[in-house]
Design an enzyme around this catalytic site. Sequence first.
Site, PDB file in Angstrom:
ATOM      1  N   GLY B  90       0.936  -1.104   0.114  1.00  0.00           N
ATOM      2  CA  GLY B  90      -0.047   0.156   0.014  1.00  0.00           C
ATOM      3  C   GLY B  90       1.048   1.268   0.095  1.00  0.00           C
ATOM      4  N   SER B 122       5.724  -5.439  -1.153  1.00  0.00           N
ATOM      5  CA  SER B 122       5.693  -3.928  -1.270  1.00  0.00           C
ATOM      6  C   SER B 122       6.036  -3.085  -0.180  1.00  0.00           C
ATOM      7  CB  SER B 122       4.477  -3.585  -1.940  1.00  0.00           C
ATOM      8  OG  SER B 122       4.274  -2.483  -2.877  1.00  0.00           O
ATOM      9  N   ALA B 123       5.258  -2.385   0.117  1.00  0.00           N
ATOM     10  CA  ALA B 123       5.585  -1.457   1.246  1.00  0.00           C
ATOM     11  C   ALA B 123       6.055  -2.073   2.461  1.00  0.00           C
ATOM     12  CB  ALA B 123       4.199  -0.525   1.615  1.00  0.00           C
ATOM     13  N   HIS B 159       8.820  -3.135  -6.933  1.00  0.00           N
ATOM     14  CA  HIS B 159       8.182  -2.859  -8.232  1.00  0.00           C
ATOM     15  C   HIS B 159       9.324  -2.127  -9.023  1.00  0.00           C
ATOM     16  CE1 HIS B 159       3.844  -3.662  -6.584  1.00  0.00           C
ATOM     17  NE2 HIS B 159       4.276  -2.961  -5.449  1.00  0.00           N
ATOM     18  N   GLU B 194       9.184  -7.197 -10.112  1.00  0.00           N
ATOM     19  CA  GLU B 194       7.988  -8.030  -9.799  1.00  0.00           C
ATOM     20  C   GLU B 194       7.906  -9.529  -9.933  1.00  0.00           C
ATOM     21  OE1 GLU B 194       4.650  -5.952 -11.727  1.00  0.00           O
ATOM     22  OE2 GLU B 194       4.580  -4.350  -9.964  1.00  0.00           O
TER      23      GLU B 194
END
Lengths: 235, 235
Positions: B90, B122-123, B159, B194
């Site tokens: 997020g 991700s985050a 990413h 990714e």
Amino acid sequence: MKNCVIASTSTLYGSTPLTYLKETLLELYNDVDEILFIPYARPGGISHDEYTHKISEIFKKLNKKITGIHKYDNPIDALTQAKGLYTGGGNTFLLVDQLYRYDLIEVLKNKILSGTPYLGTSAGSNITGLTMQTTNDMPIIYPPNFKTLGILPFNINAHYLDPDPNSTHKGETRETRIKEFHKLNPQPVVGLREGSWLRVKNNEIILGGNLSARIFEQNTSPYEVAAESSLTTLN
Amino acid sequence: MKNCVIASTSTLYGSTPLTYLKETLLELYNDVDEILFIPYARPGGISHDEYTHKISEIFKKLNKKITGIHKYDNPIDALTQAKGLYTGGGNTFLLVDQLYRYDLIEVLKNKILSGTPYLGTSAGSNITGLTMQTTNDMPIIYPPNFKTLGILPFNINAHYLDPDPNSTHKGETRETRIKEFHKLNPQPVVGLREGSWLRVKNNEIILGGNLSARIFEQNTSPYEVAAESSLTTLN
């Protein structure tokens, strides 16, 4: 009194910097021979001297002299006395950090509000919004605050990019990021595509260039406004 | 003792969340039936409940129970007692802000360092680096600090995207942004594409997945490391 050109980008693909803005800049700086350049955003990490030299060469063609604010022992005095201003693009976190560090935020704001011709491109445009929180840049330095000049009653997203329908990338689109912003913050965001600028004269804000802009308001679906539209009442 | 999977993304194009990581997660969480989920990053601005529900449905297929940390009156206790951890993706600024606000940074760090199985996507992966300063996210909130957990001796760029040679866009490429980061900060940055993840076991760090990763070190040209390579000595 305000007199600003707030552009998405300095440079269009396949062109040289500021060429597409030539006529607009000749009008903006009509009464000004010398422009104070703020190179703090350091695009690609280049030095203040390198950046100022590049911009100086471009402005020679417009018969304008550029001086870099970093050359002055007292940047507050330099800014106070400036007849025209240009803040270039690069990293918005670094730009905002330096403006706070040198205590320039209020001085710059007051200079612009008193009608000094101001050009911003990219990071130099982001800082004219209420906050720098809709920048695309990396947080390479921790600035004392995200609040910016508030010359505009909204935020800017420079280099606005439409989602690519063919993309296989799962990182967030620009639109998703701005949606996340609006979960926490109320102000509108103007997605300025490359080639667009805002022409601010006194309290009037007009979308310049040939492209539409994408407007994001909290709790509303994003929508387009056509080139030459007024954004004066957006807030 | 460390036991982590630090993934670029939760979801691959054309697939459902975490499917590509299934075998890896079954190994990571082998001894754990219940996992504490940290939903603070709120992708697309969804609520903690919505996010936790989505993740819970996915983990049911792995026979694991998910509980959201936001459901506890005392998140420090919840974290202290957790047997397994997952921090979802997020907005990294929001995630880091919440971790500081609830005083969870040190507790989370110590839990991971004591060997509690940890998944980040991700985050949730960005925060395992030294700082969050190589995130791609928008600064939608002003966190008290950019320092993160330092489980890894370098930073992550999740990413990671290669420059598009056909692009006409003049916004900075990911590589340019990381170059700007290195003008001010010394630590290496691992550009995780990714489909890639880092498997951390004790002090060993191995690049998982089929893709190479791009490594950025200060004052050095970026270079590729192949899948299955060790990044243990990168710092």
